[in-house]
Design a protein around this motif. Structure first.
Motif, PDB file in Angstrom:
ATOM      1  N   ARG A 299       0.848  -1.186   0.000  1.00  0.00           N
ATOM      2  CA  ARG A 299       0.000   0.000   0.000  1.00  0.00           C
ATOM      3  C   ARG A 299       0.885   1.237   0.000  1.00  0.00           C
ATOM      4  NH1 ARG A 299      -3.475  -0.636   5.219  1.00  0.00           N
ATOM      5  NH2 ARG A 299      -4.158   1.442   4.562  1.00  0.00           N
TER       6      ARG A 299
ATOM      7  N   TYR B 146      -9.040  12.675   2.112  1.00  0.00           N
ATOM      8  CA  TYR B 146      -9.712  12.119   0.920  1.00  0.00           C
ATOM      9  C   TYR B 146      -9.655  10.594   0.947  1.00  0.00           C
ATOM     10  CZ  TYR B 146      -9.043  16.927  -0.670  1.00  0.00           C
ATOM     11  OH  TYR B 146      -9.032  18.294  -0.765  1.00  0.00           O
TER      12      TYR B 146
ATOM     13  N   ARG C  20     -10.785   8.516  -2.150  1.00  0.00           N
ATOM     14  CA  ARG C  20      -9.988   8.676  -3.381  1.00  0.00           C
ATOM     15  C   ARG C  20      -8.516   8.323  -3.173  1.00  0.00           C
ATOM     16  NH1 ARG C  20     -10.771  14.629  -5.128  1.00  0.00           N
ATOM     17  NH2 ARG C  20      -9.415  13.910  -6.833  1.00  0.00           N
ATOM     18  N   TYR C  21      -8.206   7.794  -1.988  1.00  0.00           N
ATOM     19  CA  TYR C  21      -6.804   7.518  -1.612  1.00  0.00           C
ATOM     20  C   TYR C  21      -6.098   6.626  -2.629  1.00  0.00           C
ATOM     21  CZ  TYR C  21      -2.874   5.903   1.302  1.00  0.00           C
ATOM     22  OH  TYR C  21      -1.633   5.586   1.788  1.00  0.00           O
ATOM     23  N   SER C  22      -6.715   5.499  -2.970  1.00  0.00           N
ATOM     24  CA  SER C  22      -6.077   4.527  -3.865  1.00  0.00           C
ATOM     25  C   SER C  22      -6.022   5.018  -5.314  1.00  0.00           C
ATOM     26  CB  SER C  22      -6.813   3.190  -3.807  1.00  0.00           C
ATOM     27  OG  SER C  22      -8.171   3.364  -4.146  1.00  0.00           O
ATOM     28  N   THR C  23      -6.913   5.930  -5.686  1.00  0.00           N
ATOM     29  CA  THR C  23      -6.888   6.446  -7.059  1.00  0.00           C
ATOM     30  C   THR C  23      -5.920   7.617  -7.213  1.00  0.00           C
ATOM     31  OG1 THR C  23      -8.788   7.881  -6.572  1.00  0.00           O
ATOM     32  CG2 THR C  23      -9.263   5.730  -7.538  1.00  0.00           C
ATOM     33  N   ILE C  24      -5.691   8.357  -6.124  1.00  0.00           N
ATOM     34  CA  ILE C  24      -4.735   9.477  -6.168  1.00  0.00           C
ATOM     35  C   ILE C  24      -3.299   8.952  -6.087  1.00  0.00           C
ATOM     36  CG2 ILE C  24      -3.886  11.535  -4.964  1.00  0.00           C
ATOM     37  CD1 ILE C  24      -6.777  12.077  -4.099  1.00  0.00           C
TER      38      ILE C  24
ATOM     39  N   THR D 294      -1.487   6.188  -6.832  1.00  0.00           N
ATOM     40  CA  THR D 294      -1.264   4.935  -7.567  1.00  0.00           C
ATOM     41  C   THR D 294       0.232   4.608  -7.568  1.00  0.00           C
ATOM     42  OG1 THR D 294      -1.046   6.146  -9.650  1.00  0.00           O
ATOM     43  CG2 THR D 294      -3.273   5.364  -9.047  1.00  0.00           C
ATOM     44  N   ASN D 295       0.563   3.379  -7.926  1.00  0.00           N
ATOM     45  CA  ASN D 295       1.973   2.962  -7.953  1.00  0.00           C
ATOM     46  C   ASN D 295       2.826   3.830  -8.884  1.00  0.00           C
ATOM     47  OD1 ASN D 295       1.385   1.030  -6.096  1.00  0.00           O
ATOM     48  ND2 ASN D 295       1.449  -0.705  -7.501  1.00  0.00           N
TER      49      ASN D 295
END
Length: 321
Positions: A59, A130, A133-137, A139-140
């Motif tokens: 993560r 946020y 939207r954490y995982s979309t902001i 990203t790897n």
């Protein structure tokens, strides 16, 4: 009239004299240094192993922690082994080019440390303000880009240090009263004009440290506002508890840096040189030592994985018996 070539005024090597005034105590000082270095190596390598092999830790928060651990490993390894060689074996000589390389690594990765702490503050800001939207902001690819940009910032700002130092003529001896090649400690041995070195050093400190501290302050101001606005006390505590380890890392990193910075400029002759050198070493050794401990204790996911691995190894041993 004899014209001297500038390259002739560059010494073949420097002598790192250790901690001035405490030469007789070098052996005793080496024990805490060595112990902290071992803890730093084991702790940070352990964190990198966990983050790499445990899927639950794949993560953004833990990727930034991996960057911090890698930075800590390079930062302390660029200075402490040489310091221990000075303390234990009196191997004080360091080549001129080797000194410049050490200087580059020290200043690049201290800047990288500050940058990663800033990125981790932004990570906590996005996670708390946020969450959906954490995982979309983060990203790897974004994490990789901001990590590389932070490293590149350090490299591009520190490279001029080596050229500014290399161009100087050295005619005030070759003894550095330090355990490593610090930029200004080396420059002060020059009989040339070091004003450019001093001004550029201050500019870099402001560009890196000042910018990062500003970003961290703004991030935590926004986090505090978001946490206070939560209706449930339990939710507030849970949200802010995710930041405690990072706040500890900031304290461990910036406290020795601030002490060193202000004591050099305002301490005058009231603070002995030995104190400056010890604090300068603590600045490079304390964060790598404490960060794995703090994150291991304060972060539930890391703590649970460590307990699971340790309990699994105990069970394996008991079955083999």
């Amino acid at each position: 009239m004899l014209i001297l070539n500038k390259t002739e005024l560059n010494p073949a090597s420097f002598i790192l004299n250790g901690i001035p005034g405490l030469e007789g105590m070098h052996m005793w000082i080496s024990f805490p240094f060595c112990s902290m270095y071992v803890v730093a190596m084991v702790g940070n390598c352990g964190l990198l192993y966990l983050i790499h092999f445990e899927d639950s830790l794949h993560r953004p928060m833990y990727y930034f922690l991996a960057m911090l651990s890698l930075t800590d490993l390079v930062m302390c390894s660029s200075t402490i082994p040489k310091a221990l060689c000075i303390f234990w074996f009196h191997l004080k000589e360091i080549g001129f080019k080797e000194c410049l390389v050490q200087m580059f690594f020290i200043h690049t990765f201290t800047g990288m440390e500050s940058g990663v702490l800033m990125l981790m503050a932004l990570d906590r800001y996005v996670a708390i303000c946020y969450p959906l939207r954490y995982s979309t902001i983060l990203t790897n690819p974004i994490i990789a880009k901001v990590g590389f940009a932070t490293f590149l910032r350090g490299v591009l700002l520190i490279i001029p240090f080596t050229f500014l130092t290399k161009r100087l003529p050295y005619c005030r001896g070759n003894i550095i009263h330090h355990t490593y090649c610090d930029h200004m400690s080396v420059a002060k041995l020059s009989c040339g004009n070091i004003k450019a070195n001093a001004i550029y050093g201050l500019m870099v400190a402001l560009l890196i440290g000042g910018f990062d501290i500003l970003c961290i302050t703004v991030s935590y101001t926004m986090i505090l506002r978001a946490v206070v606005s939560l209706s449930s006390a339990d939710a507030r505590q849970k949200a802010f508890s995710t930041c405690t380890a990072h706040i500890c890392a900031i304290v461990f990193s910036y406290s020795p840096a601030f002490f060193s910075f202000f004591s050099h400029r305002f301490g005058g002759y009231t603070i002995p040189p030995s104190c400056h050198i010890i604090v300068a070493n603590i600045y490079l050794l304390l964060p790598p030592t404490m960060n794995p401990i703090v994150y291991g204790v304060k972060t539930k996911q890391i703590r649970d994985n460590v307990i699971r691995i340790l309990s699994g190894s105990k069970n394996t041993k008991s079955h083999s018996i």
